[in-house]
Write an enzyme that holds these catalytic residues in place. Structure first.
Site, short mmCIF file in Angstrom:
data_model
loop_
_atom_site.label_atom_id
_atom_site.label_comp_id
_atom_site.label_asym_id
_atom_site.label_seq_id
_atom_site.Cartn_x
_atom_site.Cartn_y
_atom_site.Cartn_z
N GLU A 136 0.81 -1.23 0.00
CA GLU A 136 0.00 0.00 0.00
C GLU A 136 0.85 1.27 0.00
O GLU A 136 0.78 2.08 0.93
CB GLU A 136 -0.96 -0.01 1.18
CG GLU A 136 -1.98 -1.13 1.10
CD GLU A 136 -3.10 -1.02 2.13
OE1 GLU A 136 -2.91 -0.34 3.16
OE2 GLU A 136 -4.17 -1.62 1.90
N GLU A 181 -6.36 -8.25 -0.55
CA GLU A 181 -6.79 -8.32 0.85
C GLU A 181 -8.28 -8.08 0.93
O GLU A 181 -8.85 -7.32 0.14
CB GLU A 181 -6.12 -7.23 1.69
CG GLU A 181 -4.64 -7.36 1.90
CD GLU A 181 -4.09 -6.21 2.75
OE1 GLU A 181 -4.85 -5.60 3.53
OE2 GLU A 181 -2.90 -5.91 2.60
N CYS A 218 11.18 16.01 2.59
CA CYS A 218 12.57 16.17 3.05
C CYS A 218 13.38 16.92 1.99
O CYS A 218 12.95 17.05 0.85
CB CYS A 218 13.18 14.80 3.35
SG CYS A 218 13.72 13.93 1.88
N LYS A 221 -4.35 -6.54 16.60
CA LYS A 221 -4.69 -7.82 17.24
C LYS A 221 -6.19 -8.11 17.21
O LYS A 221 -6.59 -9.26 17.35
CB LYS A 221 -4.14 -7.89 18.65
CG LYS A 221 -4.61 -6.85 19.65
CD LYS A 221 -3.94 -7.11 21.01
CE LYS A 221 -4.34 -6.11 22.06
NZ LYS A 221 -3.76 -4.77 21.80
N CYS A 250 6.56 12.89 1.04
CA CYS A 250 7.73 13.23 1.86
C CYS A 250 8.24 14.59 1.41
O CYS A 250 8.37 14.84 0.21
CB CYS A 250 8.81 12.17 1.71
SG CYS A 250 10.29 12.57 2.67
C1 GLA Z 1 -4.24 -2.74 4.90
C2 GLA Z 1 -2.83 -3.30 5.07
C3 GLA Z 1 -2.77 -4.50 5.96
C4 GLA Z 1 -3.66 -4.33 7.17
C5 GLA Z 1 -5.07 -4.05 6.70
C6 GLA Z 1 -6.06 -3.94 7.83
O1 GLA Z 1 -4.91 -3.18 3.84
O2 GLA Z 1 -2.23 -3.59 3.83
O3 GLA Z 1 -1.42 -4.67 6.35
O4 GLA Z 1 -3.20 -3.29 7.94
O5 GLA Z 1 -5.08 -2.85 6.01
O6 GLA Z 1 -7.36 -3.72 7.35
ZN ZN Z 2 12.07 12.42 1.28
#
Ligand code: GLA
Ligand code: ZN
Length: 709
Positions: free
Chosen positions: A168, A325, A175, A374, A173
């Site tokens: 993702e 995901e 800098c 978690k 940035c």
């Molecule tokens: C994103 C990230 C994952 C996780 C999920 C939780 O999609 O890529 O690492 O943090 O969100 O929803």
């Molecule tokens: Zn930078």
């Protein structure tokens, strides 16, 4: 009736699977064995349960840099070797990540330049993730090294299937290294300060730049009001992120040329124009977390998700893509984190496949014991066994996917396209005036939803995309018109295409400078209207829009205009509907311009959804656009979505019901085979015809013979 191009998208009917030796749907999850090294029995247990869940892949190593390189130059691949070997032994595949999404503490401490500087010019401390500098030579070198080692080590490993680049990408940035790179990028873009000052209209408020070194990226303690600068900063951030990604990919291409590369994207993510990533990637993928059960209702979330699924298919020109995901149950980052209702997991998973996905993957396989995620949904809960509702839901999807081998490599044949353009969105949002928010993304969704409600399959493309494969192009609020766009739309319509434009189109050029000589600027001739003024309405205020009696589309209802009402003059177009109220009552609110062999509809006001559904229905009927149920040209029952995939011989009809009530569809006399019905499911044997019931959150995959349009 106008004449139309005779055939739809000339795109391939089939695609090769992502891996030659794996012609199956991938069912998998992000998995972090690096967190469980102190409990070696966990890996074995996970493999046992993966089998039960019908899970055939794991995405591994995503945030594992410290586990791979605990101190500079000392590498510990053994745990990953073991994981890869265990996967291969089980006939499973690895989606192997490069670890740049999060970096080790030692690295941040020794090389602070890897950390990001924010808009207020503060360098951030070590922590969290997705927050490295895109320019830092040290970070680029470190990524290159670890990626090289990963590629060398696993190049011929039978488990390696796809490279998952970073995680993702996002953010900015500011800098000194990034600032300098920005100045150089601007120099390359503009050549001279005169050109830059013109594009940024910098005489305004005396902001003329007289030396390149005076340029600063946009900042809340500095410049935020120069639209050209803001736009260029977005473009540069995209450019620099792609450049960073190219550095990551280079060793992988060299060492593992046959392994496809993807990075997980985030839909219509604000910061990055994903189209610019595509030349570097083999597969598009995204992380989908619709707010099922949340405000707006599931139909809203279903159609929005459908639009982003279609974007991901369109990003690689129709190629199947990866649902990298999704959560098997809930997320942990909303105010209210609802469980997925029974049935929703299966429906949402198959929805992705319906739109071209060939994977259903989760975040995450196993819940971590500690830290911020978690309580995020996972296939394996803290309880540690398979006797949970969520696990059973996942296993059911595993069974379904195993029955869909024949869908692998099939294509989605579409005749319509929605233009959803990142640069247009940035420019629209930056504009001060008219009203706030402007609702660019919402408009795109409203138009997409009208297609979705009518069962019209669509691609989602950028304004720089190729219009020629389509018969219908809808371009909501095409505020920015970059060079070439109007010309290509002109050709598209001339040759028989149908174009739908709306209010606030053709307002600015690629530098966010207003077109002189009347809006919609370069689209004025095509639309056959001049938009003289645009009125803003308060929330709740409406203006009735009434169809002109006997209008060509057969529209009859009265529709409410809200938010934005443009006052337009006809310049060749014909009014199909007019405003019923205010001082512009009687003025055109919907027009059509017959142009060449095609037509251009211009919607002057933001109209309620019911209007858009009726408009698409009428236009689709006039054009005889292909529908999923032959002979059926009315909108689909509330909440029903129908999508097809084909290999040129067979067609798979995905019938989905996102509503809370049972719905039915009529298959007519064509025999359909229920692909998901297996032995022991109590499934109907023999082909299905006629009326088929879809229970609430029900989904069917039906196979029939493909009939070319
Ligand atoms: C994103 C990230 C994952 C996780 C999920 C939780 O999609 O890529 O690492 O943090 O969100 O929803
Ligand atoms: Zn930078």
């Amino acid at each position: 009736m106008a004449s139309f191009p005779s055939s739809a998208a000339a795109r391939p009917l089939t695609y090769p699977p992502f891996a030659k030796d794996f012609p199956h749907m991938l069912h998998g999850a992000d998995y972090n064995p690096d967190q469980w090294q102190h409990m070696p029995e966990v890996l074995e247990e996970d493999m046992r349960m993966a089998k039960l869940a019908g899970v055939n892949s794991f995405s591994i190593g995503i945030f594992a840099w410290t586990a791979l390189e605990p101190e500079e130059g000392r590498f510990t691949f053994e745990w990953l070797d073991r994981t890869m070997d265990v996967l291969a032994a089980a006939g499973m595949k690895a989606v192997l990540a490069t670890p740049s999404g999060a970096r080790p503490a030692w690295m941040a401490q020794k090389y602070p330049e890897v950390l990001r500087v924010d808009g207020e010019r503060r360098r951030h401390l070590f922590g969290r993730r997705h927050n490295h500098c895109m320019t830092s030579p040290v970070y680029r070198q470190k990524c290159r090294r670890i990626n090289t080692l990963l590629a060398e080590r696993y190049a011929s490993h039978p488990a390696l299937m796809v490279w998952h680049i970073s995680n993702e990408y996002g953010g900015h940035c500011h800098c000194p290294l990034c600032e300098q790179a920005f100045r150089e990028w601007l120099q390359a873009r503009y050549g001279t300060l005169e050109a830059l000052n013109h594009a940024w209209w910098s005489a305004f408020w005396s902001h003329t730049i007289t030396d390149w070194s005076q340029i600063e990226s946009p900042s809340p303690i500095g410049e935020m009001g120069v639209h050209g600068l803001n736009l260029d900063w977005h473009r540069f951030t995209t450019h620099q992120t792609v450049d960073f990604m190219k550095n990551e990919i280079a060793p992988l291409r060299e060492i593992t040329p046959g392994v496809p590369v993807t990075t997980n994207m985030m839909g219509f993510f604000y910061d990055l124009d994903y189209w610019k990533f595509m030349p570097e990637l083999d597969i598009a993928s995204w992380d989908a977390y619709p707010e099922w059960g949340g405000p707006g209702g599931d139909m809203h979330h279903a159609s929005y998700t459908a639009m982003i699924h279609d974007l991901n298919r369109s990003l690689k020109g129709g190629r199947p893509w990866m649902l990298m995901e999704s959560t098997p149950s809930m997320v942990n980052w909303r105010g209210v984190n609802k469980l997925k209702r029974p049935g929703m997991h299966r429906l949402a998973s198959l929805q992705a496949v319906a739109h071209g996905a060939e994977t259903v993957q989760y975040f995450q396989w196993r819940k971590s014991r500690g830290s911020s995620e978690k309580f995020h949904g996972a296939v394996v809960d803290h309880v540690g066994h398979e006797n949970t509702r969520v696990f059973r839901d996942v296993a059911e999807v595993g069974r379904d996917l195993a029955r869909l081998d024949d869908v692998v490599g099939t294509s989605s044949q579409v005749e319509a396209a929605l233009v959803m353009d990142w640069e247009c969105r940035w420019a629209v949002d930056d504009a001060q005036g008219i009203r706030t928010p402007k609702g660019y993304a919402e408009d795109c969704h409203a138009h997409y939803k009208a297609l979705w409600r009518n069962g019209i399959a669509a691609d989602v493309i950028s304004a720089d995309g190729d219009f020629s494969p389509y018969r219908l192009v809808i371009a909501p609020m095409l505020y920015m018109v970059r060079p070439g766009v109007a010309e290509r739309l002109d050709t598209f319509v001339r040759e028989g295409g149908t174009l739908v434009l709306t209010y606030w189109s053709g307002v600015v050029d690629a530098s966010d400078l207003c077109f002189l000589g009347g809006f919609p600027g370069p689209l004025r001739k095509l639309a056959g209207v001049w938009a003289e003024e645009i009125d803003a309405l308060y929330e709740g205020e409406t203006n009735p829009v009434e169809p002109v009696p006997g209008n060509a589309l057969g529209l009859t209802g009265t529709y409410a205009a809200r938010h934005l009402c443009e006052v337009v003059h006809l310049e060749g177009a014909t009014a199909l509907a007019t405003y019923g109220g205010d001082f512009y009552a009687g003025r055109p609110a919907l027009t059509v311009n017959r142009f060449g062999k095609g037509s251009v509809y211009y919607i002057a006001a933001r109209l309620e959804d019911a209007f858009l559904v009726d408009l698409v229905q009428s236009v689709a009927r006039e054009m005889d656009l292909r529908r999923p149920l032959p002979g059926h040209s009315a909108p689909l029952p509330e909440g029903v979505s129908l999508k097809t995939r084909t290999n040129g011989v067979d067609e798979f009809l995905f019938a989905m019901n996102f509503s809370a009530s049972p719905q039915s569809i009529d298959l007519g006399a064509t025999p359909h085979e229920d692909v998901l019905a297996g032995e022991g499911d109590g499934a109907v044997s023999g082909p299905l015809t006629g009326v088929v019931e879809l229970p609430p959150l029900g989904v069917k995959v039906l196979r029939r013979k493909y009939v070319r349009a």
